[in-house]
Design an enzyme around this catalytic site. Structure first.
Site, PDB file in Angstrom:
ATOM      1  N   TYR A 160       5.588 -25.506  67.108  1.00 23.62           N
ATOM      2  CA  TYR A 160       6.273 -25.201  68.371  1.00 23.62           C
ATOM      3  C   TYR A 160       6.586 -23.705  68.447  1.00 23.62           C
ATOM      4  O   TYR A 160       6.338 -23.060  69.470  1.00 23.62           O
ATOM      5  CB  TYR A 160       7.560 -26.026  68.454  1.00 23.62           C
ATOM      6  CG  TYR A 160       8.326 -25.825  69.739  1.00 23.62           C
ATOM      7  CD1 TYR A 160       7.920 -26.433  70.917  1.00 23.62           C
ATOM      8  CD2 TYR A 160       9.455 -25.002  69.786  1.00 23.62           C
ATOM      9  CE1 TYR A 160       8.624 -26.247  72.105  1.00 23.62           C
ATOM     10  CE2 TYR A 160      10.162 -24.809  70.954  1.00 23.62           C
ATOM     11  CZ  TYR A 160       9.738 -25.431  72.110  1.00 23.62           C
ATOM     12  OH  TYR A 160      10.433 -25.239  73.292  1.00 23.62           O
ATOM     13  N   LYS A 164       5.121 -21.008  71.280  1.00 23.68           N
ATOM     14  CA  LYS A 164       5.959 -20.231  72.194  1.00 23.68           C
ATOM     15  C   LYS A 164       5.807 -18.725  71.945  1.00 23.68           C
ATOM     16  O   LYS A 164       5.955 -17.916  72.852  1.00 23.68           O
ATOM     17  CB  LYS A 164       7.419 -20.673  72.061  1.00 23.68           C
ATOM     18  CG  LYS A 164       7.633 -22.110  72.553  1.00 23.68           C
ATOM     19  CD  LYS A 164       7.241 -22.258  74.015  1.00 23.68           C
ATOM     20  CE  LYS A 164       7.423 -23.666  74.538  1.00 23.68           C
ATOM     21  NZ  LYS A 164       7.071 -23.795  75.964  1.00 23.68           N
ATOM     22  N   THR A 195      19.073 -30.755  77.763  1.00 21.39           N
ATOM     23  CA  THR A 195      18.004 -31.568  78.357  1.00 21.39           C
ATOM     24  C   THR A 195      17.669 -32.710  77.405  1.00 21.39           C
ATOM     25  O   THR A 195      17.950 -32.631  76.206  1.00 21.39           O
ATOM     26  CB  THR A 195      16.721 -30.732  78.547  1.00 21.39           C
ATOM     27  OG1 THR A 195      16.308 -30.266  77.259  1.00 21.39           O
ATOM     28  CG2 THR A 195      16.926 -29.561  79.476  1.00 21.39           C
TER      29      THR A 195
HETATM   30  N1  LIG Z   1      15.010 -27.922  76.800  1.00 22.80           N
HETATM   31  C1  LIG Z   1      15.196 -26.806  76.130  1.00 22.80           C
HETATM   32  O1  LIG Z   1      16.257 -26.576  75.513  1.00 22.80           O
HETATM   33  C2  LIG Z   1      14.109 -25.776  76.104  1.00 22.80           C
HETATM   34  C3  LIG Z   1      14.380 -24.538  75.521  1.00 22.80           C
HETATM   35  C4  LIG Z   1      13.390 -23.585  75.492  1.00 22.80           C
HETATM   36  C5  LIG Z   1      12.153 -23.860  76.027  1.00 22.80           C
HETATM   37  N2  LIG Z   1      11.889 -25.062  76.579  1.00 22.80           N
HETATM   38  C6  LIG Z   1      10.562 -25.280  77.137  1.00 22.80           C
HETATM   39  O2  LIG Z   1      10.663 -25.571  78.510  1.00 22.80           O
HETATM   40  C7  LIG Z   1       9.591 -26.410  78.932  1.00 22.80           C
HETATM   41  C8  LIG Z   1      10.171 -27.592  79.672  1.00 22.80           C
HETATM   42  O3  LIG Z   1      11.096 -28.240  78.850  1.00 22.80           O
HETATM   43  P1  LIG Z   1      11.984 -29.457  79.388  1.00 22.80           P
HETATM   44  O4  LIG Z   1      13.243 -29.461  78.629  1.00 22.80           O
HETATM   45  O5  LIG Z   1      12.036 -29.418  80.865  1.00 22.80           O
HETATM   46  O6  LIG Z   1      11.115 -30.673  78.876  1.00 22.80           O
HETATM   47  P2  LIG Z   1      10.660 -31.989  79.661  1.00 22.80           P
HETATM   48  O7  LIG Z   1      10.041 -32.877  78.649  1.00 22.80           O
HETATM   49  O8  LIG Z   1      11.774 -32.515  80.477  1.00 22.80           O
HETATM   50  O9  LIG Z   1       9.545 -31.426  80.649  1.00 22.80           O
HETATM   51  C9  LIG Z   1       8.254 -31.121  80.227  1.00 22.80           C
HETATM   52  C10 LIG Z   1       7.291 -31.718  81.234  1.00 22.80           C
HETATM   53  O10 LIG Z   1       5.965 -31.365  80.847  1.00 22.80           O
HETATM   54  C11 LIG Z   1       5.139 -32.467  81.159  1.00 22.80           C
HETATM   55  N3  LIG Z   1       3.904 -32.407  80.387  1.00 22.80           N
HETATM   56  C12 LIG Z   1       3.734 -32.623  79.063  1.00 22.80           C
HETATM   57  N4  LIG Z   1       2.443 -32.506  78.742  1.00 22.80           N
HETATM   58  C13 LIG Z   1       1.783 -32.195  79.886  1.00 22.80           C
HETATM   59  C14 LIG Z   1       0.435 -31.954  80.200  1.00 22.80           C
HETATM   60  N5  LIG Z   1      -0.528 -32.011  79.256  1.00 22.80           N
HETATM   61  N6  LIG Z   1       0.103 -31.665  81.473  1.00 22.80           N
HETATM   62  C15 LIG Z   1       1.060 -31.618  82.429  1.00 22.80           C
HETATM   63  N7  LIG Z   1       2.358 -31.839  82.197  1.00 22.80           N
HETATM   64  C16 LIG Z   1       2.709 -32.134  80.934  1.00 22.80           C
HETATM   65  C17 LIG Z   1       5.977 -33.692  80.808  1.00 22.80           C
HETATM   66  O11 LIG Z   1       5.487 -34.848  81.454  1.00 22.80           O
HETATM   67  C18 LIG Z   1       7.349 -33.250  81.285  1.00 22.80           C
HETATM   68  O12 LIG Z   1       7.608 -33.693  82.604  1.00 22.80           O
HETATM   69  C19 LIG Z   1       8.831 -26.761  77.667  1.00 22.80           C
HETATM   70  O13 LIG Z   1       7.720 -25.891  77.551  1.00 22.80           O
HETATM   71  C20 LIG Z   1       9.828 -26.469  76.563  1.00 22.80           C
HETATM   72  O14 LIG Z   1       9.182 -26.151  75.375  1.00 22.80           O
HETATM   73  C21 LIG Z   1      12.848 -26.034  76.639  1.00 22.80           C
END
Ligand SMILES: NC(=O)c1ccc[n+]([C@@H]2O[C@H](COP(=O)([O-])OP(=O)(O)OC[C@H]3O[C@@H](n4cnc5c(N)ncnc54)[C@H](O)[C@@H]3O)[C@@H](O)[C@H]2O)c1
Length: 250
Positions: A160, A164, A195
């Site tokens: 991961y 990133k 989340t």
């Molecule tokens: N939640 C956190 O604390 C956090 C922190 C830093 C970064 N992020 C990043 O933010 C982004 C979103 O995170 P989130 O918390 O909203 O997660 P989430 O799981 O709620 O949303 C991610 C979405 O991506 C979709 N997805 C997965 N694989 C896919 C694919 N192959 N094609 C299309 N869609 C696909 C999923 O269906 C989901 O709806 C991610 O990249 C995550 O790494 C999250």
């Protein structure tokens, strides 16, 4: 007196949000809708609920099922959409596994890089082409603080982190590609945001060690993502904006 144009206004603009069924994607879509945008919502899980919610609030929104890792499907979908003013990439997966153990880790690594890196590249390729042809566009991608400092806790998994980190480098690459054509490309690097993905990661967060004493809310990522889609951010490109409440300074 002639009213001043509002550089944050997205009225009449079409914004594509990928990963729109997720927490940060839906928060980004809502923030863009609040600024007046029309929304195209894509996700591997078709984001019908969000499209209905936005419709009910008076926003034009259409939902599509799209797996970012399927290059042919991405090309076909983007070609069918018409002109896009902005694209917000919010899809992604988190990984849990022990890289020291071998076992399934190689498959895990490949899956993470496939979804978190090659997927966004597929989308960038398809979206940037039209933006360059039309002489402009705004792109914002959700990266992560984990790509800056290897994550808040020691439990973060290295595939991961690598994915990133790669997004940060790619943002700079695409920013250079787009600059002469009026296409800006930026990212945000969120720290811990409240989340389901974060809860499922199982990381042991100690809120008393966070400078603000709390995690971020999805809306606190959606707002900055929407800003990067506006004319107000017209001279910002290649930037990775920290959203972490002072947890880490880049
Ligand atoms: N939640 C956190 O604390 C956090 C922190 C830093 C970064 N992020 C990043 O933010 C982004 C979103 O995170 P989130 O918390 O909203 O997660 P989430 O799981 O709620 O949303 C991610 C979405 O991506 C979709 N997805 C997965 N694989 C896919 C694919 N192959 N094609 C299309 N869609 C696909 C999923 O269906 C989901 O709806 C991610 O990249 C995550 O790494 C999250």
């Amino acid at each position: 007196m002639i009213p001043l144009a509002n550089p944050f206004d997205l009225s009449g603009k079409t914004v594509l949000v990928s990963g729109a069924a997720g927490s940060l994607g839906s928060a980004t879509a809502r923030a863009c809708a609040g600024l007046g945008a029309r929304l195209i919502l894509t996700d591997i899980r078709r984001p019908d609920d969000l499209a209905e919610e936005l419709h009910a609030a008076g926003t034009k929104a259409q939902a599509h099922q799209l797996d970012t890792t399927d290059r042919d499907a991405v090309e076909a979908c983007i070609a069918s959409l018409g002109p896009l003013d902005a694209y917000a990439e919010c899809s992604g997966i988190y990984s849990k596994g022990d890289w020291r153990d071998g076992g399934d880790w190689d498959a895990l690594y490949q899956r993470i890089m496939e979804v978190n890196v090659r997927g966004p590249i597929n989308m960038m390729r398809a979206v940037m082409r039209g933006m360059i042809d039309r002489g402009g566009g705004k792109i914002a991608i959700v990266a992560s603080q984990a790509g800056r400092n290897a994550g808040t806790t020691l439990d973060v998994e290295p595939a991961y982190v690598a994915s990133k980190g790669a997004i940060q480098s790619l943002v700079r690459y695409f920013a250079r590609q787009g600059a002469a054509h009026g296409v800006t490309v930026n990212a945000v690097a969120p720290g811990p945001i409240l989340t389901p993905m974060l809860r499922a990661s199982g990381q042991p967060f100690d809120l008393s060690k966070l400078p603000t004493g709390r995690m971020g809310e999805p809306e606190e990522v959606g707002g900055p993502m929407a800003f990067l889609c506006t004319a107000a951010a017209g001279y910002v490109t290649g930037a990775v904006l920290d959203i972490n409440g002072g947890l880490h300074f880049s």
